[in-house]
Design a protein around this motif. Structure first.
Motif, PDB file in Angstrom:
ATOM      1  N   ASN A  14       0.622  -1.370   0.053  1.00  0.00           N
ATOM      2  CA  ASN A  14       0.022  -0.228   0.205  1.00  0.00           C
ATOM      3  C   ASN A  14       0.687   1.143  -0.027  1.00  0.00           C
ATOM      4  O   ASN A  14       0.312   2.281  -0.168  1.00  0.00           O
ATOM      5  CB  ASN A  14      -0.967   0.000   1.157  1.00  0.00           C
ATOM      6  CG  ASN A  14      -0.326   0.050   2.610  1.00  0.00           C
ATOM      7  OD1 ASN A  14       0.761   0.425   2.633  1.00  0.00           O
ATOM      8  ND2 ASN A  14      -1.031  -0.828   3.415  1.00  0.00           N
ATOM      9  N   GLU A  39       2.006   3.210   2.173  1.00  0.00           N
ATOM     10  CA  GLU A  39       1.708   4.256   3.026  1.00  0.00           C
ATOM     11  C   GLU A  39       3.210   4.470   3.869  1.00  0.00           C
ATOM     12  O   GLU A  39       3.463   5.668   4.005  1.00  0.00           O
ATOM     13  CB  GLU A  39       0.585   3.660   4.023  1.00  0.00           C
ATOM     14  CG  GLU A  39      -0.709   3.668   3.332  1.00  0.00           C
ATOM     15  CD  GLU A  39      -1.507   3.022   4.450  1.00  0.00           C
ATOM     16  OE1 GLU A  39      -2.880   2.879   3.705  1.00  0.00           O
ATOM     17  OE2 GLU A  39      -1.220   2.570   5.327  1.00  0.00           O
ATOM     18  N   GLN A  75       6.668   4.146  13.281  1.00  0.00           N
ATOM     19  CA  GLN A  75       5.855   3.692  12.000  1.00  0.00           C
ATOM     20  C   GLN A  75       6.966   3.287  10.923  1.00  0.00           C
ATOM     21  O   GLN A  75       6.880   4.027   9.825  1.00  0.00           O
ATOM     22  CB  GLN A  75       5.071   4.684  11.555  1.00  0.00           C
ATOM     23  CG  GLN A  75       3.937   4.800  12.584  1.00  0.00           C
ATOM     24  CD  GLN A  75       2.731   5.803  12.441  1.00  0.00           C
ATOM     25  OE1 GLN A  75       2.885   6.851  11.636  1.00  0.00           O
ATOM     26  NE2 GLN A  75       1.364   5.248  12.196  1.00  0.00           N
ATOM     27  N   THR A 119      -2.103   8.770   4.998  1.00  0.00           N
ATOM     28  CA  THR A 119      -2.151   8.390   6.337  1.00  0.00           C
ATOM     29  C   THR A 119      -1.892   6.815   6.462  1.00  0.00           C
ATOM     30  O   THR A 119      -2.363   6.002   5.907  1.00  0.00           O
ATOM     31  CB  THR A 119      -3.692   8.706   6.912  1.00  0.00           C
ATOM     32  OG1 THR A 119      -3.904   9.969   6.717  1.00  0.00           O
ATOM     33  CG2 THR A 119      -3.677   8.176   8.318  1.00  0.00           C
ATOM     34  N   SER A 156      -2.150   3.382   7.788  1.00  0.00           N
ATOM     35  CA  SER A 156      -3.507   2.690   8.283  1.00  0.00           C
ATOM     36  C   SER A 156      -2.916   1.688   9.526  1.00  0.00           C
ATOM     37  O   SER A 156      -1.876   1.115   9.793  1.00  0.00           O
ATOM     38  CB  SER A 156      -4.016   1.548   7.274  1.00  0.00           C
ATOM     39  OG  SER A 156      -4.337   2.178   6.281  1.00  0.00           O
ATOM     40  N   PRO A 157      -3.947   1.491  10.480  1.00  0.00           N
ATOM     41  CA  PRO A 157      -3.657   0.655  11.866  1.00  0.00           C
ATOM     42  C   PRO A 157      -3.316  -0.786  11.178  1.00  0.00           C
ATOM     43  O   PRO A 157      -3.861  -1.257  10.305  1.00  0.00           O
ATOM     44  CB  PRO A 157      -4.896   0.714  12.732  1.00  0.00           C
ATOM     45  CG  PRO A 157      -5.854   1.276  11.855  1.00  0.00           C
ATOM     46  CD  PRO A 157      -5.313   2.271  10.620  1.00  0.00           C
TER      47      PRO A 157
END
Length: 442
Positions: free
Chosen positions: A87, A89, A204, A293, A295-296
């Motif tokens: 993805n 991110e 992250q 953003t 994602s969790p």
């Protein structure tokens, strides 16, 4: 791709192709099989809409590769390695830091292929990837952590992850264990736990998975890629590259490796090209994504959470999860292994050894020990909550003084009292030797 390196590699590929053609004429060619060969695409391309790889085998089958130049063939090899971009991110955040000249740390964890066996620490794929990033972003300070350790699977990788990788607060982590792991559940659970723990860090970090293959065809790519898919991670496959080239006869295993497992210098340079191709594709895709953003993580695990948040304990790494009440007559001063120097050892008769005693809180206890191929090396007898639970041999026919992690206890959550003492291989009370390198608790 660095033009000079690309030209050099194309020349090597050309030589390999010529040698391969000669071999094919004489013997009919050679090929490497894989446990996941039925699932391996013959080529990959990047989807413009999702950033994921898609099956383009029908498109590839229409290409007459005999009309391609060596450079075009090499480019196709590199493209074929990209299984998925994920993805993007977290990659967006990492690449953003690189481009804005913020200090970053890139880390690599795996086995001997990552450590650089045969090629050396300066010519291994991890260091070459780091060097290429430094060339691409000359005004950005990039820190390098190589946590490759020969002969170790993700079971031990998960145990040492905090000490060897996460304590450096990496912004990007590559994970490589596809040929060191087996297919048993303990490997799947450990790999899942390790990747998920990296992703759970407060800063992250981005994570990418690199799947290698050995001459026999062994690779754990199939089940490891399920972890990558579930968590939306970039994935690069060596088997996607080599299997096709072997099938066409353009390459043979010896062009890539000088033994059964490890890439030669050319193989490490090629691997760096595969990784940089992923970076380049990710960078281009990120330009079209706008604000991102992260994602969790999904609530469900891919395999199991039984080895989640594994904690390593030795003489210098302590935790409330394991409290030692007595080290008995185990040596608390001697350095054990270079990679695990702060363990405990015993040399003598078992009857003369007072046991090590401690209490740990959790469901699972891992023992990390030095494994040797020697009659002198004995076993370790574990008594848990007053009952003999297991005996673990520290000698094996394939031992080479290497660190090994094995499950010493798995049971109910709670506090457990443990006593450990040495025993000889045949049970006689004679001179024996054991080395405990540490423990993992989850």
């Amino acid at each position: 791709m660095n033009k000079k390196i690309k030209i050099t590699l194309c020349a090597v590929l050309c030589a390999s192709m010529l040698a391969g053609c000669a071999d094919n004429s004489a013997s009919g060619g050679s090929a490497v099989s894989s446990d996941s060969s039925s699932d391996t695409q013959t080529t990959s391309s990047v989807s413009e809409s999702t950033g994921s790889s898609s099956d383009t085998s029908s498109e590839t089958s229409s290409i007459d590769e005999s009309k391609l130049t060596e450079e075009q063939i090499y480019d196709n090899m590199v493209e074929r390695s990209l299984m998925d971009l994920g993805n993007l991110e977290r990659m967006s955040k990492f690449i953003g830091k690189l481009e804005s000249k913020q200090e970053v740390t890139i880390a690599f964890i795996g086995g001997s292929i990552t450590e650089g066996l045969t090629a050396g620490p300066e010519k291994c794929w991890a260091k070459l990837t780091y060097d290429r990033l430094c060339e691409k972003y000359p005004d950005t300070k990039i820190n390098y952590v190589n946590a490759g350790l020969s002969g170790t699977p993700s079971v031990l990788g998960n145990i040492r992850l905090q000490r060897d990788v996460l304590d450096h607060k990496p912004d990007m982590v590559f994970v490589e264990f596809a040929v060191n792991d087996g297919n048993d559940q303990i490997y799947k659970d450990s790999y899942d736990a390790m990747v998920r723990k990296i992703l759970s860090q407060e800063n992250q970090p981005a994570v990418a998975l690199y799947f290698t293959v050995i001459k026999s065809g062994h690779t754990c790519e199939e089940y490891m890629s399920q972890v990558g898919k579930a968590y939306g991670l970039p994935m690069v496959s060596l088997n996607n590259v080599l299997s096709h080239e072997f099938e066409t006869g353009r390459m043979k295993w010896e062009d890539y490796s000088d033994d059964e497992s490890h890439p030669n210098e050319w193989g490490h340079k090629m691997t760096a090209d595969l990784i940089m191709n992923m970076f380049d594709k990710a960078t281009e895709k990120i330009k079209t994504m706008g604000d991102v953003t992260i994602s969790p993580l999904p609530d469900t695990w891919v395999y199991s959470d039984r080895f989640a948040d594994m904690t390593f304990i030795d003489r210098t790494h302590s935790s409330d999860k394991l409290k030692i009440s007595s080290t008995g007559t185990f040596d608390t001063e001697k350095e054990t292994l270079t990679s695990f120097p702060d363990g405990w050892s015993y040399k003598g008769k078992p009857s003369e050894c007072e046991p090590m005693e401690f209490e740990f809180t959790g469901k699972n206890l891992m023992l990390v020990y030095k494994c040797a191929n020697s009659k002198v090396y004995g076993s370790l007898e574990f008594t848990v909550d007053g009952e003999k639970y297991t005996t673990i041999a520290t000698s094996a026919s394939d031992g080479w003084n290497n660190p090994v992690a094995t499950l010493a206890y798995s049971g109910a959550e709670g506090a457990h009292k443990v006593s450990i003492k040495p025993v000889t291989q045949n049970g006689e009370d004679k001179m024996t030797y054991v080395e405990i390198l540490g423990f993992g608790v989850a």
